[in-house]
Structures are given as structure tokens and as C-alpha cells.
Scaffold this active site. Structure first.
Site, PDB file in Angstrom:
ATOM      1  N   GLY A 254      41.106  31.290  48.589  1.00  0.00           N
ATOM      2  CA  GLY A 254      40.015  32.156  48.139  1.00  0.00           C
ATOM      3  C   GLY A 254      39.797  32.047  46.641  1.00  0.00           C
ATOM      4  N   GLU A 291      42.485  39.062  42.032  1.00  0.00           N
ATOM      5  CA  GLU A 291      42.848  38.078  40.996  1.00  0.00           C
ATOM      6  C   GLU A 291      42.989  38.765  39.650  1.00  0.00           C
ATOM      7  OE1 GLU A 291      43.822  35.500  42.348  1.00  0.00           O
ATOM      8  OE2 GLU A 291      42.757  35.738  44.241  1.00  0.00           O
ATOM      9  N   GLU A 313      52.332  38.901  45.581  1.00  0.00           N
ATOM     10  CA  GLU A 313      51.202  38.945  46.514  1.00  0.00           C
ATOM     11  C   GLU A 313      51.136  40.246  47.305  1.00  0.00           C
ATOM     12  OE1 GLU A 313      48.847  37.182  46.088  1.00  0.00           O
ATOM     13  OE2 GLU A 313      49.599  35.385  45.092  1.00  0.00           O
TER      14      GLU A 313
HETATM   15 ZN    ZN Z   1      47.249  36.809  45.146  1.00  0.00          ZN
END
Ligand code: ZN
Length: 850
Positions: A254, A291, A313
Site C-alpha cells: 500500500g 504511514e 505494525e
Molecule cells: Zn505499517
């Protein structure tokens, strides 16, 4: 290390780096086929390491020269890197290499996309740019010089002097090499500004291809909202004077959080009312936030090694989920997040690819950017917050940032801040990080003399390499309802930590209905024999909207399972309840749309498997259409009224309320199309001025065999908008009758716009076929064969994407013997491909072995 004999890496073997890097200077002479990279690295022996071997990673590099303290050296080279004799104390390493970005179709390292230079270094791509200790626990400030004729050349950090074709960037924040980025090309730039809480100005820029400059506004707004949110909620301020985002068409994932220079798949940043659907707007907002939030959770504090990936994450997904909940409504967002968690992570956790949130070993780290590491990782943080409370969570995060800023950390470091703040022993909680599989919580209950006794048992099924599991700490938010729908007990938190535990509630006037796992308080599968009557009470009265949604989903599952197992007619009571929710003006339209969408076909297949039965995807598809048609016939008039009542006047807006109204009217249209054969959809298609209206209309036309002319018209209209053409590819295979999908896909493979080189396009066509269950599981195995043919062709071009796409086979053992054999044969054919990449080989081995 050879491709035939890939090495397994173990967490338990972790060793601190032998050398640290105090400074990195890089010089690039950009050329599409022959880029020169000179590096000057200041090394010093790591006082915390007893190892003195000097090893630098390097892959696919043409070595030109190397110097230590100015004297030429001749390193010993291997496929994986080089070693060299080095002085005892600090020294300066210099090297020059040549690389060929045009030949880089893997999209890792430095590559070309539409004439622009672009990098992707996570996880291990930097070693394809220069020789370096390419591991996240080596952090250094970077100074980058780029020579190129192209109008823009960007790297991390702050722009320094620029003279003509030479541009310099300095990143003062020590970072691991995976956060390095370089971009050069001809761009259009869309700019804005942000002033941080302490008054520092930040330039915000989005760099895009010419023609895309009108598709940046939404992302810029989302970026500013993210920056303000992280200051307000986490006290985190941005730390450079510029924040750049670049959109690239060829990108495996992404987006990527490179320090000060985020690189985005164009599908995750570009948006306009004409070309983008509501779901894309939501996704873009979430990825921009994700992000951006990495700047603190990932960049300022990074991972010691790749086993700790969820440290950044899981936490960053949790943070972007909190942000989206604030922007768009907590309940509705939670339902969407849980739906995605079940569709992807529960599916992964129940098959041969199941692995812990912190894996213990891997062959190729790129194969562990998974729903488990990301989404289950986020669930663990949500549970932790629930268990310690909001105030302690806030305090623990403050401590985490204060204690670990500038460090490369572990899950242990993360949990330690919670223990230090709360005094709680989190050793049992930590099992969530090491134990794979989705726990099943079974519920028994009993009411007598005003007392309700609830007995919960937990069991986590075996997963590959983990036959036996220990009980976990499971936070269970519970409320009780009386059968008339009134509240008997407001939400309370139960903590299940033994294999079996009972809880008593007294003083009740009647046997209550338990509303368990409110807000989906833990990522578990809840099993309780609940009557349809109890579900109906929950559906209409539960103060917890998530559990209203759950009640609807359970009723929907029962209706479909009855149709499949006993050839029952569609359940009238369910259809009536659904229609009542749909028109209930007291409820948010977005919630109504979610609550009244049938459970997914894959979920029905999974449920049947859990019950020890063999799902037939073609039969499931037929039952879906039959049930949808039944709801439609029963509710025709109401659905038409609903459709018309939720048409919006005025200019398009992607805000939550507008998206909700469109989602509800889209649901109505989808159902109406079952009875009018597509008449209303054709009208919507003809008059639509936004993609959020045009695309679903086209899907309905195609589903009801009215699509062919509209399909070509759509192509003519959008042939120059590649993100729309991706949708055009997907829609044709996912909405045509399942029995025709393979031939539709075969034709589309021949279309001049199809290419194996663009990941978005590959997913749009091959991914769509594999993700449409009845199409993928055609009994003749033709879809399996088609997908594997394409994967065989893709593996040489883009092994990372190929490996990732093999996950479409992860449920192969669910199905009947004939389908299993066809899928196994297809996978074996892929396994037998000459020069199969290490990435794909690891995946195929795991898929077949377990
Ligand atoms: Zn990430």
C-alpha cells in the site's frame, strides 16, 4: 546461501551487530540502466558485541571498488554480501557499485516506474542499492547526494544546497537502512502547510504524475488531520521541516513510511469524486494516517530485528484504527475492522500459514507482512489497553516514547513499559505474541433463583509447529439483556485467564440474554447456542451496536446454513428483521448497510468447516443469490423507498454521513436488481457523475447479465485512468456468473492493458478471480490452473507479489477430495517451476506441508 537451499532464520539466534554505523554518506549518479552508488560509512566496533567479523549485505550489485581509511581493499564476495579484514578501532569504509534500475522488476531496491526512479527498502531492499549492514538495529544519520538531469530528486530528511543537477538531502534522525528512500523524476507537486503544536512550520508536498494533480486534495487533508490527531491524542509532533509523499504506479504494497519521504502506491493516495469510490477514500485516509503515525511508532522507535515487526505494525495499525474511529465513527469502523480481521486473519490462523504475531523463524521476511502481524497485532494492543485502562495506556505510551526514542526495540521492551506503569505481571498476556491460532471461547450458562451463572472455557486449536496451547488472558466485555430488551447489566469487563472459569450475577428478575464480547473485545471465536429469538432481541435492542451487527450476522449464517444443509427455504423471519433494520431511521445509515449485508461466502465456508462439514462454494453462491432475491421480493417497495430517500443532492463529499447514505442506497439497489433485472441500475449508471455511483451500478448490471454494453462504454470513458481500469478488470470477473468467470478472465489476460509487471493490475484480474469463491472453486479446477499459470509467469518478474498471491490457496484443505487434489496439483506445478524464487518456495512449502 543458494536458491536451492534457503536458510531459515531464527529469533533465538539473534546477535547484536558487530559494527555500528555513525554516519552514512551516499552519492548517486542516476542512470536508468547504469546507476553508480558511492557510499562512505563511518564504522565503529559495537561495544555490546563480542563478534568482530565484518560483513556487509549486498545483492545484485556490480562491485567496482572499496577502500578502508582511503586504502583500496579486496573484499571476499558472496551472493549475499562481502566480508573484509578491518582495523581494530573506528574506520571509514568507502565503496562504489553499479546497479541497473530498469532491470529491477521485483520492485525492491532502486527501480523505475513510468520513467521515474524510486526505491523500496523494507524489509531487505537496501542491500540491492549498496553494501551495508542491512538490519534494523543499525541506525545512522544519512547524507544523500543525487546527480540527475531530472527536474526533481528527493531523499529523506531536509533539503540542503542544490546546484543545478546535484541535489543534497540530510536526515538528522538516525535510522535503519530500510527507511532510506530516493525518488527522482518529472512530477507535478501539490503543496500545503502544517504548523506543529510548538509552532514549527512544515511543508507538505505530494508528488504525482502529470494529470494526477487534481487527485491530491483528499490525501493532503487526511495528512493534516493525522498530524493534528497524533499531537492531540499521543502528544507526538512532527520532527522535520518537510513531509513529502510520492505516488508511484508500480508498488508491491500500500505505502511505505520512509523518513520524511513516504512512497505510496498511487491507489493508496490519489482520489477524486469521479474516479474513486467511497471505500477507497476511507482506505486512503487510513493509509495516509498509518504511514504518518509510523514516524514515531516505527521510525523514531524501530524494531531490533524483523521478528519484532508487529512492534511497529501492530501498534501503528491500532493507531490508524483509533484515528479512523475518531474521523468516521467508532462503531461502524469497529465493525469494518473486525470484518476484515475475520476475513483475512482468522482465515490465515485456521490454515497451513498460521503463525504467531511474533514469528519464531522465517526464510523470507517479506512473507511475514501478514494479517496476523498487522491486524492481530493491533488487536493485542487494543486488549492491552482494555486490560490496563485508558489512563495507564496513556502513561505507558509516554514512557515508551521517552525511554526508547532513537532505539531499535523488542516486544519485551514494549510490554515492560506497561508492567512498569501498572505493576501488572504480563507474562501470561505475552503468550498472545507467541501462540498462533484463534482461541475458541465456549459459553455455557444457567439461570436459577435470580442468579445467572456463566461458564466460559477456552481452547486454542493446534497450528503448524504448535500442537499444544496454553490458556490466554482474554478480556470479555459483557452486558446482560432481559428478554424484553431492557438492560439487566451494563457493560462489565470479565477477564478469562484459565481454561475454564465461571462468573455469577445475582438479583436478576428473569433469565437474561448475554451480550458477550461487546465491541469485539478479544480476537476469539465465540460459541454459544443462542436461539433465533435471543438473536432477534439483540438485533433490535442491544445497546452495543457491534453485537447488534453480530446478531444479524449469526441469523444470516443460520439462514444460509439451513438452506445449504436441509434445503430449507429462505428464512422469512430473518428477511423481515433485516428489512426492519434497513428502514429504522433511528440507526445510522452506514450501520444499517453493514448490519444488513449478508455474511461473506468465505465465512459460510469457514463456518461449515468448523462444524466438520465440507463446503461447496458453488452451492453457497447459489444460496446467497436465492436469499438476496428473497429479501428483495419481500421488501420491494420498502427498498425502492429506501433507495430514493438516500439519494444525495449537491456536490460529492466523502464524509462519513454521505458515505453511509450511499452505502445504504447501494445495498437497496443491489437487492432491487434481483427483481427488476437491472432497470434501476441502468438508470443510475447512465446518470452517475461519481465513481461511487457508477461502479456499483455497473456491478449490478453485470451480475444480472445486462452489463456487456456498459462494460465497453465504461472502458472507453476511463481508458486513460489506470486506477479505474483496475476496477474495470476486477468487476468483470467478480460480478459475472461464477461459471463464466474463468473464460472472462482468460479473455482479459489477452487485453492490451493487462500486464504482469504492475502489481495493482495483476491483483485486479488474477486476484479478483481467486478471491471470488464460487469462481475460483469451479469444480473442473480451471480457475486453479489459470491462477497457477499466471503465478508461474509472475515468479520470475516479481517474487514478492507471487509469494503473497499464493495465499489464495491457504484454505485448500477445507474442500472436497476432488478440489483438494486439483489445488494440490496446481501448487505442485508451481513448486516444480525451474528457478522458483525463495519467496514463493517458502510459501508453497508451508502450504503443502502442514
Ligand atoms: Zn505499517
Amino acid at each position: 546461501m543458494t536458491a536451492e537451499n534457503p536458510q531459515t532464520i531464527y529469533l533465538k539466534d539473534y546477535q547484536a551487530p558487530a559494527y555500528l554505523v555513525d554516519h552514512v554518506a551516499l552519492e548517486f549518479d542516476l542512470h536508468p540502466t547504469a546507476t553508480r552508488v558511492r557510499s562512505t560509512l563511518k564504522f565503529r566496533p559495537n561495544p555490546d558485541s563480542s563478534n568482530s567479523e565484518f560483513f556487509l549485505h549486498g545483492e545484485n550489485l556490480t562491485f567496482l571498488s572499496a577502500y578502508i581509511n582511503g586504502a583500496a581493499v579486496t573484499p571476499i564476495m558472496s551472493d549475499a554480501g562481502l566480508t573484509c579484514n578491518v582495523p581494530d578501532g573506528p574506520f571509514i569504509w568507502q565503496s562504489e557499485v553499479e546497479i541497473n534500475p530498469s532491470a529491477n522488476t521485483e520492485l525492491s531496491g532502486l527501480y523505475m516506474s513510468n520513467g521515474m526512479f524510486c526505491t523500496q527498502c523494507e524489509a531487505e531492499g537496501f542491500r540491492r542499492i549498496t553494501y551495508y549492514p542491512d538490519r534494523p538495529d543499525v541506525m545512522a544519520p544519512f547524507d544523500v547526494t543525487v546527480r540527475s538531469e531530472l527536474p526533481y530528486a528527493l531523499s529523506n530528511g531536509e533539503p540542503m544546497s542544490s546546484d543545478g543537477t546535484t541535489r543534497r538531502w540530510q536526515d538528522p534522525w538516525p535510522k535503519p537502512a530500510y527507511l532510506f528512500a530516493l525518488v527522482a523524476g518529472e512530477f507535478q507537486v501539490v503543496s500545503d502547510h502544517f504548523t506543529t503544536a510548538s509552532g514549527k512550520p512544515v511543508d507538505l508536498n505530494i508528488y504525482v504524475r502529470d494529470g494526477d494533480q487534481d487527485k491530491c486534495d483528499f490525501a493532503l487533508e487526511a495528512l493534516k488531520a493525522s498530524m493534528a490527531w497524533d499531537e492531540r491524542v499521543y502528544g507526538r509532533e512532527y520532527d522535520l521541516s518537510v513531509f513529502n509523499i510520492v505516488a508511484v504506479d508500480d508498488f508491491n504494497m500500500g505505502a511505505m513510511e520512509n523518513k520524511g519521504l513516504n512512497i505510496f502506491n498511487s491507489s493508496a493516495v490519489l482520489a477524486s469524486p469521479e474516479t474513486t469510490v467511497d471505500g477507497n477514500f476511507e482506505r486512503i485516509e487510513a493509509i495516509i494516517a498509518h504511514e504518518y503515525f509510523h514516524n514515531w511508532t516505527g521510525n523514531r522507535i524501530t524494531c531490533r530485528d524483523w521478528f519484532q515487526l508487529s512492534l511497529k505494525e501492530g501498534l501503528t495499525v491500532f493507531r490508524d484504527q483509533q484515528f479512523s474511529a475518531d474521523m468516521r465513527g467508532a462503531e461502524v469502523r469497529r465493525i469494518e475492522d473486525v470484518t476484515a480481521l475475520r476475513a483475512r486473519q482468522f482465515r490465515e490462523d485456521s490454515g497451513p500459514l498460521a503463525h504467531p504475531v511474533r514469528p519464531e523463524s522465517f526464510v523470507e521476511i517479506n512473507n511475514f507482512y501478514t494479517a496476523t502481524v498487522y491486524e492481530k497485532g493491533a488487536e493485542l494492543i487494543r486488549m492491552l489497553k482494555l486490560l490496563v485502562g485508558d489512563a495507564a495506556y496513556k502513561e505507558a505510551l509516554e514512557l515508551y516514547f521517552a525511554r526508547h526514542d532513537g532505539q531499535a526495540c523488542t516486544i519485551e521492551d514494549w510490554l515492560a513499559v506497561f508492567t512498569d506503569v501498572t505493576g501488572q505481571d504480563l507474562r501470561q498476556f505475552k503468550l498472545w505474541y507467541s501462540q498462533a491460532g484463534t482461541p475458541i471461547v465456549r459459553v455455557r450458562d444457567h439461570f436459577a433463583d435470580g442468579t445467572y451463572e456463566l461458564t466460559l472455557t477456552q481452547v486454542t486449536p493446534p497450528t503448524p509447529g504448535q500442537p499444544n496451547k496454553q490458556p490466554l488472558v482474554i478480556p470479555i466485555a459483557l452486558g446482560l439483556l432481559y428478554p424484553d430488551g431492557t438492560e439487566a447489566l451494563a457493560t462489565e469487563l470479565l477477564v478469562l485467564s484459565d481454561a475454564e472459569q465461571s462468573f455469577c450475577f445475582s438479583g436478576l428478575r428473569a433469565a437474561p440474554i448475554p451480550s458477550l464480547l461487546r465491541g469485539f473485545s478479544a480476537p476469539v471465536i465465540l460459541q454459544r447456542k443462542t436461539s433465533p429469538a435471543e438473536h432477534l432481541v439483540q438485533l433490535t435492542h442491544d445497546p452495543d451496536l457491534f453485537n447488534r451487527f453480530e446478531a444479524s450476522r449469526e441469523l444470516g449464517k443460520s439462514a444460509l446454513l439451513a438452506m445449504l444443509q436441509t434445503e430449507a427455504a429462505p428464512d422469512d423471519a430473518y428477511c423481515t428483521a433485516l428489512l426492519q433494520v434497513m428502514v429504522n431511521e433511528d440507526l445510522d445509515p452506514a450501520f444499517r448497510a453493514m448490519c444488513c449485508t449478508l455474511p461473506s461466502q468465505d465465512e459460510i465456508a469457514k463456518t461449515l468447516t468448523e462444524q466438520g462439514q465440507t463446503p461447496d462454494p458453488v452451492a453457497i453462491d447459489a444460496a446467497f443469490h436465492r436469499l438476496s432475491e428473497h429479501v428483495a421480493r419481500q421488501g420491494q417497495d420498502a427498498l425502492r423507498a429506501l433507495y430514493h430517500a438516500h439519494q444525495l443532492a449537491g456536490p460529492f463529499s466523502p464524509d462519513a454521513a454521505s458515505c453511509g447514505a450511499r452505502a445504504l442506497s447501494a445495498l437497496a439497489l443491489r437487492l432491487i436488481s434481483y427483481v427488476d433485472g437491472g432497470t434501476l441500475a441502468a438508470k443510475q449508471f447512465a446518470t452517475a457523475t461519481t465513481m461511487s455511483l457508477q461502479l456499483p451500478a455497473l456491478g449490478n448490471l453485470n451480475r444480472h447479465a445486462q452489463g456487456s454494453e456498459a462494460i465497453s462504454q465504461f472502458y472507453q470513458q476511463w481508458r486513460n485512468e489506470r486506477l479505474v481500469i483496475d476496477k474495470w478488470f476486477s468487476l468483470q470477473v467478480s460480478t459475472c456468473p461464477a461459471s463464466q468467470a474463468v473464460s472472462v478472465a482468460r479473455n482479459l489476460l489477452q487485453h492490451p492493458d493487462f500486464t504482469l509487471k504492475n502489481p495493482n493490475r495483476f491483483r485486479a484480474l488474477v486476484g479478483a478471480l481467486a478471491m471470488t469463491p464460487a469462481a475460483f472453486h469451479q469444480a473442473d479446477g480451471s480457475a486453479y490452473a489459470l491462477v497457477v499459470d499466471q503465478l508461474i509467469a509472475l515468479d520470475d518478474i516479481n517474487p514478492q507479489l507471487c509469494a503473497r498471491m499464493t495465499t489464495v490457496f491457504e484454505t485448500w484443505r477445507r474442500y472436497d477430495g476432488a478440489r483438494q487434489e486439483l489445488m494440490r496439483a496446481a501448487l505442485c506445478r508451481l513448486a516444480a517451476k525451474p528457478n522458483l524464487s525463495r519467496d514463493t518456495k517458502e510459501m508453497v512449502t508451508r502450504l503443502l506441508d502442514a
